[in-house]
Design a protein around this motif. Sequence first.
Motif, PDB file in Angstrom:
ATOM      1  N   CYS A 115      66.708  42.808  24.120  1.00 17.79           N
ATOM      2  CA  CYS A 115      66.312  42.023  25.293  1.00 17.79           C
ATOM      3  C   CYS A 115      64.940  41.383  25.131  1.00 17.79           C
ATOM      4  O   CYS A 115      64.491  40.651  26.015  1.00 17.79           O
ATOM      5  CB  CYS A 115      66.332  42.900  26.549  1.00 17.79           C
ATOM      6  SG  CYS A 115      67.984  43.481  27.008  1.00 17.79           S
ATOM      7  N   GLU A 116      64.272  41.652  24.012  1.00 18.57           N
ATOM      8  CA  GLU A 116      62.970  41.052  23.731  1.00 18.57           C
ATOM      9  C   GLU A 116      63.134  39.853  22.810  1.00 18.57           C
ATOM     10  O   GLU A 116      64.067  39.791  22.010  1.00 18.57           O
ATOM     11  CB  GLU A 116      62.041  42.084  23.094  1.00 18.57           C
ATOM     12  CG  GLU A 116      61.757  43.281  23.983  1.00 18.57           C
ATOM     13  CD  GLU A 116      60.966  44.363  23.260  1.00 18.57           C
ATOM     14  OE1 GLU A 116      60.530  45.317  23.924  1.00 18.57           O
ATOM     15  OE2 GLU A 116      60.809  44.248  22.020  1.00 18.57           O
ATOM     16  N   GLN A 117      62.246  38.895  22.914  1.00 18.56           N
ATOM     17  CA  GLN A 117      62.329  37.685  22.105  1.00 18.56           C
ATOM     18  C   GLN A 117      61.821  37.955  20.684  1.00 18.56           C
ATOM     19  O   GLN A 117      60.696  38.404  20.500  1.00 18.56           O
ATOM     20  CB  GLN A 117      61.495  36.565  22.730  1.00 18.56           C
ATOM     21  CG  GLN A 117      61.504  35.256  21.957  1.00 18.56           C
ATOM     22  CD  GLN A 117      62.887  34.629  21.905  1.00 18.56           C
ATOM     23  OE1 GLN A 117      63.636  34.689  22.865  1.00 18.56           O
ATOM     24  NE2 GLN A 117      63.210  34.013  20.784  1.00 18.56           N
TER      25      GLN A 117
ATOM     26  N   THR B 152      66.708  47.984  24.368  1.00 17.67           N
ATOM     27  CA  THR B 152      65.399  47.443  24.759  1.00 17.67           C
ATOM     28  C   THR B 152      64.981  46.316  23.835  1.00 17.67           C
ATOM     29  O   THR B 152      64.509  45.265  24.281  1.00 17.67           O
ATOM     30  CB  THR B 152      64.346  48.563  24.747  1.00 17.67           C
ATOM     31  OG1 THR B 152      64.735  49.591  25.656  1.00 17.67           O
ATOM     32  CG2 THR B 152      62.980  48.016  25.146  1.00 17.67           C
ATOM     33  N   ARG B 153      65.153  46.520  22.532  1.00 16.07           N
ATOM     34  CA  ARG B 153      64.696  45.526  21.562  1.00 16.07           C
ATOM     35  C   ARG B 153      65.508  44.238  21.636  1.00 16.07           C
ATOM     36  O   ARG B 153      64.953  43.143  21.490  1.00 16.07           O
ATOM     37  CB  ARG B 153      64.779  46.120  20.150  1.00 16.07           C
ATOM     38  CG  ARG B 153      64.189  45.231  19.063  1.00 16.07           C
ATOM     39  CD  ARG B 153      62.724  44.990  19.312  1.00 16.07           C
ATOM     40  NE  ARG B 153      62.106  44.249  18.221  1.00 16.07           N
ATOM     41  CZ  ARG B 153      61.189  43.303  18.398  1.00 16.07           C
ATOM     42  NH1 ARG B 153      60.803  42.968  19.617  1.00 16.07           N
ATOM     43  NH2 ARG B 153      60.657  42.696  17.360  1.00 16.07           N
TER      44      ARG B 153
END
Length: 362
Positions: A89-91, A86-87
């Motif tokens: 895929c985050e900016q 999840t992390r």
Amino acid sequence: MTDTVLRDLVRSPSTPQALALRSQIVLAASEGRSNQEIAARLRIPEVTVGKWRRAFASSGMDGLHDAPRSGRPPKHSDEVWQRIKTRVCEQPKAYSRWSVRTLARDLGLPPSTVHEALVSARLQPHRVRTFTFSPDPEFEAKLLDIVGLYLHPPENAIVLCVDEKSGIQALDRTQPGLPLRAKRPRTWTNEYVRHGTQALLAALEIATGRVIGHVKDRRTSKNFLRFMNDVVAAFPNRDLHIILDNLNIHKNTAAQRWLKRHPLVQFHHTLTHASWANLIECFFSILGKQGLSQRVDRSKKSLRGFLLEYLTAYNETSGPFTWTKGPEQLQGIIEATKAYQEAHPRKRRRRRRKHVANNIKH
């Protein structure tokens, strides 16, 4: 039926050796051989023969496969792995992208754990693929027209892909390099001197891979039409379907007049922002990697001579260019482009009106 399957497993070169051996044991047992005879024949322990005979008798073909092993228990739970995925895929705030180490520091985990999770999930934050949706309102029609020419060219007609590779630089190095040696690559200095540029006008015949080319100082409308005259002369009295982009010199008044004088030639313009639909780009890629990537030229004349020599050598071994994606495989990009165009309607450019001085009076 089972004997046939077992024999196929024994003969197949792709069968794992362990499974092939177990199949031989069962086949020998079906012939009435004892465990001792089978063990001597296959040079394996008698206890192994008995094990796989019992496994086959109780479970059939499934009994010949290894049972799943428990292995070492995972060090981290599924929750931890999901948090990593999840992390990533985050900016991130302080970086343009995540690396294994920066992501590990952010999550407070060992880098090896983060790397394992990314590899397992096939997540590659260091890679970027570029794309551009075409704003062309006739995207689907133009694409299918060009693909139709590639897959099913008209009878007794020739399909050619035409374009210009402009700005080919004649680059010289400021210091002599070192040649290729064992355990040492070729070397050269990263400082260079420019000696001007050349433009390559090329026409690719997709059926043979043969390329017709002109090398000029500049890409101009006059040079383009002279080049097209030579292309027509190379295929006398033949219908020519020319695939080319939307450059001004391909569509201006001079080009339209030229087309009227050559009724056997038909232009098919590619989609806006979709040069990938023109197979000549594949040839330019080959030229760049084979001929230009490590080229040294001290003048435009040297570069021009090399380009012409390259075309001659290339045509001696050229082969046909084959387009592999039909309308079915292109449906995804067609639908995605339609969705993009609907979400981002093209704004018409407002033409600036020229006001005559006499009309601007108060």
